[in-house]
Design an enzyme around this catalytic site. Structure first.
Site, mmCIF file in Angstrom:
data_model
loop_
_atom_site.group_PDB
_atom_site.id
_atom_site.type_symbol
_atom_site.label_atom_id
_atom_site.label_comp_id
_atom_site.label_asym_id
_atom_site.label_seq_id
_atom_site.Cartn_x
_atom_site.Cartn_y
_atom_site.Cartn_z
ATOM 1 N N SER A 130 0.830 -1.217 0.000
ATOM 2 C CA SER A 130 0.000 0.000 0.000
ATOM 3 C C SER A 130 0.862 1.263 0.000
ATOM 4 C CB SER A 130 -0.991 0.006 1.164
ATOM 5 O OG SER A 130 -0.316 -0.008 2.389
ATOM 6 N N ASP A 173 6.937 2.838 6.442
ATOM 7 C CA ASP A 173 6.745 2.187 5.142
ATOM 8 C C ASP A 173 6.891 3.188 3.997
ATOM 9 O OD1 ASP A 173 6.123 0.204 6.876
ATOM 10 O OD2 ASP A 173 4.017 0.055 6.329
HETATM 11 C C1 GLA Z 1 2.971 -1.356 9.485
HETATM 12 C C2 GLA Z 1 2.877 0.172 9.556
HETATM 13 C C3 GLA Z 1 4.225 0.792 9.927
HETATM 14 C C4 GLA Z 1 4.825 0.135 11.158
HETATM 15 C C5 GLA Z 1 4.776 -1.389 11.032
HETATM 16 C C6 GLA Z 1 5.204 -2.067 12.305
HETATM 17 O O1 GLA Z 1 3.797 -1.754 8.418
HETATM 18 O O2 GLA Z 1 2.444 0.703 8.323
HETATM 19 O O3 GLA Z 1 4.076 2.182 10.109
HETATM 20 O O4 GLA Z 1 4.195 0.573 12.312
HETATM 21 O O5 GLA Z 1 3.485 -1.865 10.694
HETATM 22 O O6 GLA Z 1 6.517 -1.757 12.602
#
Ligand code: GLA
Length: 389
Positions: A130, A173
């Site tokens: 995403s 991410d």
């Molecule tokens: C998801 C969220 C991130 C982070 C991870 C856990 O990927 O999008 O921001 O919090 O989980 O580390």
């Protein structure tokens, strides 16, 4: 590896719109070496972009309407940029709607576009498809209309789009999808958004992902609940220790000393966060020193914390990590990303990869009747234009 994906995306664009695309954008998924669930707790994280990507092809549509085709899903949608932007039941479109909404909120001037995209990032595997969708799409519109948006702002707007869709995620991410560099991990200070690159040199160990092929339906609500529990935890700590501004300023002793003032869950979440914050610093030092066994040991500890204190694991992920722990050739293994399914990230001594892949796949299938997926990933560049498109 992605050449076919790119050529197929370009060919699909030509077939759909009868023209050559004006911009081709590649936007990667990410791994995270260590630092889980602490990006939204003012922590440091250690992610990297990988060679699994979404490829987008774009042209201006010279109209207000825009059409976007998801080649892999065989679905499309149209959007009139003059209409209010609302969430749709066609979930994948919301990431794109969210990004367009962000551009409008920030007052950027742009017109319509035609777009097709196709992906090699598995969905729901914890590789942030995403974020790649949000950031790649935003980058494409920016390039098409020469918008003045800095890379960090692409990441922040992508994150806001994700919040609008419903996950109250941190910045890791989107930041790593945008800022990734070949063969480098990024140490991000999520409090200030300062960052530095470190060599992703695992010496005689290979980085391999095992995808449990499990997707948790309640991931969104469980994720948001963890975040709320951390907010509750830090609020209690701040009342008792006025010098504490965030978990980063906290010691484990301080968390223990307010145990009675917290619910059991809030206590466990808080303790995990404080420990994980420390582990990232130690892990980054170990990586810099070429001490991969220490890095791996910290990864095992992270998994244990995620499983027992943060409670975001599942039997399938625990089984993979527990089994690999008994293998001398595996120095580190842990669940990666939000949890409740998706991948483990593993460091396996070179020369033992195929044996361990075969062994864990067989054991996993025997136990759960699920086929394990395996990805050998390369650490690659962040969101960028393909060649000189
Ligand atoms: C998801 C969220 C991130 C982070 C991870 C856990 O990927 O999008 O921001 O919090 O989980 O580390």
């Amino acid at each position: 590896m992605n050449d076919i994906l790119i050529q197929d995306t370009i060919a699909f664009f030509k077939k759909s719109y009868g023209t050559e695309p004006q911009k081709i954008v590649l936007s990667p998924g990410r791994i995270n070496i260590i630092g889980e669930h602490i990006d939204y707790n003012d922590g440091y994280v250690l992610p990297a972009a990988i060679d699994k990507i979404i490829c987008f092809a774009f042209e201006k549509s010279n109209a207000n309407t825009s059409k976007i085709i998801a080649i892999d899903l065989d679905e499309e949608f149209e959007i009139d940029l003059n209409d209010p932007i609302e969430l749709s039941e066609q979930v994948w479109t919301n990431y794109i709607r969210g990004v367009i909404r962000q551009l409008q909120i920030k007052g950027f001037q742009f017109e319509g576009f035609n777009c097709v995209f196709s992906s090699s990032i598995p969905v729901g595997s914890g590789l942030s498809s995403s974020a790649a969708l949000e950031c790649g799409f935003l980058f494409g519109v920016k390039e098409l209309y020469n918008l003045d948006i800095k890379p960090v702002d692409i990441a922040l707007m992508g994150q806001s789009a994700e919040h609008w869709v419903g996950i109250n995620c941190g910045i890791m991410d989107q930041f790593s999808s945008v800022m990734g560099l070949e063969n480098k991990v990024i140490k991000i200070d999520c409090r200030t958004l300062e960052y530095e690159y470190h060599d992703a040199n695992f010496i005689d160990y290979s980085l391999i992902l095992f995808d449990s092929n499990v997707k948790h339906a309640l991931m969104t609500s469980a994720y948001n609940q963890r975040r709320e529990q951390c907010e509750e935890g830090i609020a209690i700590l701040k009342i008792n220790f006025p010098e504490v501004k965030s978990f980063r300023d906290c010691t484990e002793e301080q968390v223990h000393s307010v145990k009675d003032k917290m619910s059991g869950d809030v206590f466990k979440r808080s303790l995990f966060v404080v420990k994980e914050l420390k582990r990232v610093i130690q892990a980054c030092e170990a990586l810099d020193n070429g001490d991969i066994p220490t890095l791996g040991k910290l990864m095992f500890e992270t998994h244990q914390g995620l499983s027992q204190d943060y409670e975001v694991s599942c039997p399938e992920l625990d089984m993979i990590v527990d089994t690999l722990k008994t293998e001398e050739a595996v120095v580190g293994s842990r669940l990666m990303g939000g949890g409740f399914g998706g991948c483990t990230i593993n460091l396996i001594k070179k020369g033992h990869e195929e044996r361990i892949k075969a062994k864990i796949s067989a054991l996993y299938f025997d136990k759960f009747g699920i086929k394990l997926k395996i990805y050998d990933v390369k650490i690659s560049n962040g969101t960028s234009l393909y060649k000189n498109s």
